[in-house]
Design a protein around this motif. Structure first.
Motif, PDB file in Angstrom:
ATOM      1  N   ARG A 193      59.569  28.968 -14.178  1.00  0.00           N
ATOM      2  CA  ARG A 193      60.144  28.652 -12.744  1.00  0.00           C
ATOM      3  C   ARG A 193      59.908  29.683 -11.800  1.00  0.00           C
ATOM      4  N   ALA A 194      60.211  31.107 -12.247  1.00  0.00           N
ATOM      5  CA  ALA A 194      60.196  32.043 -11.230  1.00  0.00           C
ATOM      6  C   ALA A 194      58.477  32.542 -10.865  1.00  0.00           C
ATOM      7  N   LEU A 195      57.791  32.281 -11.746  1.00  0.00           N
ATOM      8  CA  LEU A 195      56.557  32.816 -11.616  1.00  0.00           C
ATOM      9  C   LEU A 195      55.903  31.847 -10.168  1.00  0.00           C
ATOM     10  N   LYS A 196      56.295  30.465 -10.414  1.00  0.00           N
ATOM     11  CA  LYS A 196      55.750  29.832  -9.133  1.00  0.00           C
ATOM     12  C   LYS A 196      56.030  30.363  -7.912  1.00  0.00           C
ATOM     13  N   GLU A 197      57.526  30.786  -7.904  1.00  0.00           N
ATOM     14  CA  GLU A 197      57.695  31.348  -6.422  1.00  0.00           C
ATOM     15  C   GLU A 197      57.214  32.818  -6.095  1.00  0.00           C
ATOM     16  N   ILE A 198      57.141  33.497  -7.419  1.00  0.00           N
ATOM     17  CA  ILE A 198      56.650  34.973  -6.905  1.00  0.00           C
ATOM     18  C   ILE A 198      55.076  34.881  -6.613  1.00  0.00           C
ATOM     19  N   LYS A 199      54.376  34.177  -6.957  1.00  0.00           N
ATOM     20  CA  LYS A 199      53.079  34.098  -6.552  1.00  0.00           C
ATOM     21  C   LYS A 199      53.011  33.929  -5.231  1.00  0.00           C
ATOM     22  N   TYR A 200      53.806  33.081  -4.616  1.00  0.00           N
ATOM     23  CA  TYR A 200      53.637  32.820  -3.344  1.00  0.00           C
ATOM     24  C   TYR A 200      54.162  34.244  -2.496  1.00  0.00           C
ATOM     25  N   HIS A 201      55.192  34.741  -3.102  1.00  0.00           N
ATOM     26  CA  HIS A 201      55.593  36.151  -2.479  1.00  0.00           C
ATOM     27  C   HIS A 201      54.662  37.252  -2.756  1.00  0.00           C
ATOM     28  N   PHE A 202      53.650  37.212  -3.481  1.00  0.00           N
ATOM     29  CA  PHE A 202      52.748  38.017  -3.552  1.00  0.00           C
ATOM     30  C   PHE A 202      51.648  37.733  -2.704  1.00  0.00           C
ATOM     31  N   ARG A 203      51.295  36.420  -2.486  1.00  0.00           N
ATOM     32  CA  ARG A 203      50.180  36.007  -1.480  1.00  0.00           C
ATOM     33  C   ARG A 203      50.971  36.511  -0.074  1.00  0.00           C
ATOM     34  N   HIS A 204      52.128  36.192   0.223  1.00  0.00           N
ATOM     35  CA  HIS A 204      52.419  36.579   1.564  1.00  0.00           C
ATOM     36  C   HIS A 204      52.827  38.141   1.879  1.00  0.00           C
ATOM     37  N   SER A 205      53.155  38.754   0.939  1.00  0.00           N
ATOM     38  CA  SER A 205      53.168  40.431   1.439  1.00  0.00           C
ATOM     39  C   SER A 205      51.838  40.950   1.212  1.00  0.00           C
ATOM     40  N   SER A 206      50.944  40.315   0.420  1.00  0.00           N
ATOM     41  CA  SER A 206      49.550  40.949   0.113  1.00  0.00           C
ATOM     42  C   SER A 206      48.857  40.753   1.406  1.00  0.00           C
ATOM     43  N   GLU A 207      49.112  39.491   2.296  1.00  0.00           N
ATOM     44  CA  GLU A 207      48.179  39.064   3.178  1.00  0.00           C
ATOM     45  C   GLU A 207      48.738  40.031   4.439  1.00  0.00           C
ATOM     46  N   TRP A 208      50.063  40.059   4.587  1.00  0.00           N
ATOM     47  CA  TRP A 208      50.640  40.919   5.790  1.00  0.00           C
ATOM     48  C   TRP A 208      50.053  42.625   5.124  1.00  0.00           C
ATOM     49  N   ILE A 209      49.795  43.237   4.200  1.00  0.00           N
ATOM     50  CA  ILE A 209      49.568  44.432   3.987  1.00  0.00           C
ATOM     51  C   ILE A 209      47.970  44.655   4.535  1.00  0.00           C
ATOM     52  N   VAL A 210      47.360  43.543   4.237  1.00  0.00           N
ATOM     53  CA  VAL A 210      45.893  43.718   4.847  1.00  0.00           C
ATOM     54  C   VAL A 210      45.793  43.553   6.326  1.00  0.00           C
ATOM     55  N   ARG A 211      46.612  42.663   6.729  1.00  0.00           N
ATOM     56  CA  ARG A 211      46.634  42.374   8.352  1.00  0.00           C
ATOM     57  C   ARG A 211      47.190  43.667   8.938  1.00  0.00           C
ATOM     58  N   LEU A 212      48.199  44.269   8.465  1.00  0.00           N
ATOM     59  CA  LEU A 212      48.781  45.581   8.929  1.00  0.00           C
ATOM     60  C   LEU A 212      47.907  46.854   8.838  1.00  0.00           C
ATOM     61  N   GLY A 213      47.307  46.679   7.566  1.00  0.00           N
ATOM     62  CA  GLY A 213      46.349  47.900   7.246  1.00  0.00           C
ATOM     63  C   GLY A 213      45.004  47.959   8.281  1.00  0.00           C
ATOM     64  N   LYS A 214      44.601  46.752   8.572  1.00  0.00           N
ATOM     65  CA  LYS A 214      43.308  46.448   9.330  1.00  0.00           C
ATOM     66  C   LYS A 214      43.541  46.217  10.923  1.00  0.00           C
ATOM     67  N   GLY A 215      45.018  46.019  11.333  1.00  0.00           N
ATOM     68  CA  GLY A 215      45.379  45.708  12.676  1.00  0.00           C
ATOM     69  C   GLY A 215      45.136  46.667  13.658  1.00  0.00           C
ATOM     70  N   THR A 216      46.099  47.501  13.870  1.00  0.00           N
ATOM     71  CA  THR A 216      46.079  48.528  14.833  1.00  0.00           C
ATOM     72  C   THR A 216      46.183  49.807  14.153  1.00  0.00           C
ATOM     73  N   GLN A 217      45.933  50.814  14.996  1.00  0.00           N
ATOM     74  CA  GLN A 217      46.157  52.294  14.478  1.00  0.00           C
ATOM     75  C   GLN A 217      47.787  52.495  14.103  1.00  0.00           C
ATOM     76  N   GLU A 218      48.539  51.987  14.852  1.00  0.00           N
ATOM     77  CA  GLU A 218      49.655  52.216  14.534  1.00  0.00           C
ATOM     78  C   GLU A 218      50.362  51.584  13.371  1.00  0.00           C
ATOM     79  N   SER A 219      50.019  50.309  13.110  1.00  0.00           N
ATOM     80  CA  SER A 219      50.259  49.443  12.166  1.00  0.00           C
ATOM     81  C   SER A 219      49.734  49.949  10.849  1.00  0.00           C
ATOM     82  N   ALA A 220      48.572  50.714  11.071  1.00  0.00           N
ATOM     83  CA  ALA A 220      47.850  51.053   9.695  1.00  0.00           C
ATOM     84  C   ALA A 220      48.844  52.478   9.325  1.00  0.00           C
TER      85      ALA A 220
END
Ligand SMILES: [Fe+2]
Ligand SMILES: [Fe+2]
Lengths: 250, 316
Positions: free
Chosen positions: A129-156
């Protein structure tokens, strides 16, 4: 320590990670950088409280003293909580929170995957049960880390800073103690999860152009109830009504 | 078609109870009124997250936390659909937020009152959402299509909000004496502001006449207020809460509860920025918005580079 007692304590650990993360995420409520993210974080928080609830319910059953999940969640002292140190760290900015969730959710994903094969049937079920939710959490945070890492100088810069600050809490996630030793055969040795976790994290961080800091001194102790100073304040706020009116039902 | 013909068609549409849709011609004043009303409604949903968010961390049980979070999430979601509904009229969310921050757009004054105890979370759900439902049910028949449809969706969720609030009040009224006291205190503080949510009495309402003509508003402030009073007074008495109004009496002949006079001076004070939390709510929203700027910038910049990378892939 017998198996049942160890399993009870292990469920507390799983529940406490969720309770503390849920509480931290809820702090973002009405403070998000954009309404959609405000709602996304509220949603993650809700998932964590839900997971805490079912882990504590199982713990209460194993304990067999007629306590409820709320007794367990609200009526312990700081040294009796067994969450990992990373979960209790203050939110910081949005990059800091997302990094914390990337590191944790990647860990939880591997952990729950292994626990879903546990021969303790109930633990296996809850982990699915928990795995189903946590997979989404991982996707959400990893997408943001990529977006922020490659976004602007400040966000990186902010994202790199977040990892530099949080890295010292990562070894704590894989610590084992007497509880784990007693449960060998029911749960996997967390050390075995480390290589897979590291690989998952590196894939995301490489894509985001974020570097893992070197020679970091690791802080440990969460699973043994040795916390950072932050936990006490979080509990103080969370437990306020239960402590102020011990005879009240809510 | 001349302007006059267009206006005629618009008026017929309104008369026949047909919905006005985004692409339809509409009088400039109708468009302005709709933008004002929908954006005010959207801002209210969002600002309302603050007083409730104030108790999420202290909610006394896991179940209470989950319910409250789910409710706040619904409210934010209402904000999102309403911003989109307003956007169909040719304004974007950034502009609406700017107007809010500059004090040109308003939000419901009710959120300028503080949520002081846990019982306030009960009172907000029961009274504030309860009043909002009465208003929103009526707005399901409003003449602007996207707004009317938004209201239908929103009303489905609102009844859960009111129920969870009332449930908190019931639990507290069945609890220990401190809980009962807390519940009554919340009732005392929220009752009158909840009645004010329907706006000034019919005779004094500046926007009502035109809005009724255009069927933006379907029922008057006083009619809606009375509907709320009648259903809520009974609910209060049922669980032993006193309504803080010494003039409250039931009129056997009309079948309605009659209340004492509402303190309209307080109402106008709060609207004009002098409520207990006006300053705090705005400061909070502005801070979150400004603190989040670098995140929004980063997301935009990232989307831009992705788009360019895609283009390069195609041309290579
Ligand atoms: Fe709402
Ligand atoms: Fe609501």
């Amino acid at each position: 320590m017998d198996t049942k007692e160890a399993l009870y304590n292990y469920c507390l650990r799983l529940g406490d990670n969720n309770l503390v993360l849920g509480q931290r995420l809820a702090e973002w409520c009405s403070n998000g950088p954009i309404l959609e993210e405000d709602l996304a974080m509220t949603n993650l928080s809700l998932d964590h409280f839900g997971q805490a609830e079912f882990m504590y319910e199982y713990a209460a059953e194993l304990e067999g003293k007629g306590r409820t999940c709320d007794d367990i969640a609200f009526k312990r002292n700081e040294r009796e909580y067994f969450n990992a140190l990373i979960t209790e760290q203050p939110n910081g900015d949005f990059a800091f929170t997302m990094m914390k969730h990337l590191l944790f959710s990647a860990f939880a994903q591997h952990l729950y995957e292994s626990l879903s094969l546990s021969n303790d049937k109930r633990l296996a079920e809850l982990s699915v049960r928990a795995l189903k939710e946590i997979k989404y959490h991982f996707r959400h945070s990893s997408e943001w880390i990529v977006r922020l890492g490659k976004g602007t100088q400040e966000s990186a810069m902010r994202t790199q800073y977040a990892l530099n600050e949080l890295w010292m809490f990562t070894a704590d996630l894989f610590e084992i103690n007497k509880i784990d030793e007693t449960l060998i055969g029911i749960i996997v040795d967390s050390n075995e999860l480390f290589p897979a976790w590291k690989k998952t994290i590196e894939t995301v961080l490489n894509t985001a152009n974020i570097k893992i800091p070197e020679k970091v001194h690791m802080l440990k102790g969460g699973y043994n109830g040795k916390h950072t100073e932050h936990l006490g304040h979080l509990l103080c706020e969370m437990q306020y009504l239960q402590r102020a009116y011990p005879n009240a039902k809510w | 078609m001349t302007e006059e013909d267009k206006l005629k068609r618009f008026n017929i549409c309104i008369e026949q109870d047909e919905k006005i849709e985004p692409k339809d011609w509409m009088p400039e004043q109708y468009r302005k009124t709709m933008i004002r009303q929908i954006s005010q409604h959207a801002h209210s949903e969002v600002i309302g997250m603050q007083p409730e968010g104030n108790w999420v961390l202290r909610a006394p049980t896991l179940r209470a936390k989950k319910i409250l979070l789910a409710k706040i999430q619904d409210e934010g979601g209402h904000g999102l659909y309403l911003y989109s509904a307003a956007e169909t009229l040719g304004i974007d969310r950034g502009e609406m937020i700017k107007q809010l921050h500059e004090g040109k757009a308003k939000y419901s004054s009710i959120f300028n009152y503080p949520a002081l105890t846990w019982a306030d979370i009960g009172a907000i759900g029961w009274l504030v959402d309860g009043a909002a439902i009465v208003n929103q049910v009526s707005l399901q028949r409003t003449s602007y299509g996207p707004y009317a449809r938004g209201m239908v969706r929103i009303c489905k969720e609102e009844s859960f909000h009111q129920r969870q609030g009332y449930e908190i009040m019931v639990t507290m009224m069945n609890g220990i004496s401190e809980q009962k006291k807390m519940a009554q205190d919340a009732m005392d503080r929220w009752w009158w502001p909840a009645l004010m949510m329907f706006g000034p009495p019919d005779g004094e309402s500046v926007h009502t006449k035109q809005s009724m003509q255009w069927k933006i508003k379907r029922e008057s402030n006083d009619v809606l207020r009375q509907r709320f009073i009648d259903k809520t007074v009974d609910q209060a008495h049922f669980i032993g809460l006193e309504v803080p109004d010494k003039d409250l009496k039931f009129n056997e002949a009309t079948g309605h509860w009659e209340t004492g006079t509402i303190n309209w001076k307080e109402f106008h004070e709060v609207i004009n920025g002098n409520g207990p939390c006006n300053h705090q709510r705005m400061k909070h929203h502005i801070k979150a918005h400004n603190d989040g700027k670098w995140v929004r910038d980063a997301a935009l910049a990232f989307a831009e580079t992705e788009k360019n990378d895609q283009k390069q892939l195609i041309t290579n």
